[in-house]
Motif scaffolding. Structure first.
Motif: not given
Length: 140
Positions: A84-104, A124-131
Motif C-alpha cells: 500500500a501507499v498513502v498520500d494526502k490527496s483524496r482524489r480516487m484513482p481511476e482505472l483506464h484502458i490506455a490505447g496502444p499508442d499511449s505513453v502512460g 481523513p488526511w488523504g487515501k491509501r491505495v493497496w493491492a
C-alpha cells in the motif's frame, strides 16, 4: 523504516515514510523486496509485490499532492501479501484502458490484472491505495 511485527496474533508489517519524488519508487520496491525476504516469501509473490508497489507509488508521486508518502508492506495472513501507499490527496484513482499508442496510463490496469484484489481507503488526511496477492511462504 519501521518493522511493526509486534504482539502475538498480529501480522508482520513494515512501513516507511519517504519523500514524494522520483526516487521514492525505487525505495518502495526495496522496502517490499526486504520485507518479502525477511518473511520467506516465494520469488513470484516477491516480484509481483515489487511491481504492484512500483505502480501504486508512481501514481502517488505523480498525483498525490504530498511532500511525503507512506509505503506499507504487510502479511495480513500467512498466505497473503499486501502492499500500500498513502498520500494526502483524496482524489480516487481511476482505472483506464490506455490505447496502444499511449505513453502512460497503464499503472492501475497492471495493478488490477496482477492482484487478487485492490482498492482505495479514504482517510481523513488523504487515501491509501493497496493491492493484495496470494503467496507460498517459504518456497524461495
Amino acid at each position: 523504516m519501521t518493522n511493526e511485527r509486534v504482539r502475538h496474533g498480529q501480522y508482520p508489517r513494515q512501513s516507511a515514510t519517504v519523500a514524494s519524488e522520483a526516487a521514492t519508487v525505487a525505495m518502495a520496491r526495496q522496502i517490499v523486496r526486504d520485507a518479502c525476504a525477511e518473511w520467506g516469501m516465494d520469488q513470484d509473490a516477491t516480484e509481483t509485490g515489487i511491481l504492484l508497489v512500483s505502480e501504486i507509488a508512481t501514481n502517488a508521486v505523480r498525483h498525490g499532492r504530498s511532500r511525503s508518502v507512506r509505503v506499507i508492506v504487510e502479511q495480513p495472513r500467512p498466505d497473503r501479501l499486501r502492499v500500500a501507499v498513502v498520500d494526502k490527496s483524496r482524489r480516487m484513482p481511476e482505472l483506464h484502458i490506455a490505447g496502444p499508442d499511449s505513453v502512460g496510463g497503464r499503472g492501475l490496469f497492471l495493478v488490477d490484472t496482477l492482484s487478487d484484489r485492490w482498492g482505495t481507503d479514504l482517510l481523513p488526511w488523504g487515501k491509501r491505495v493497496w493491492a493484495e496477492i496470494p503467496t507460498k511462504a517459504g518456497d524461495q
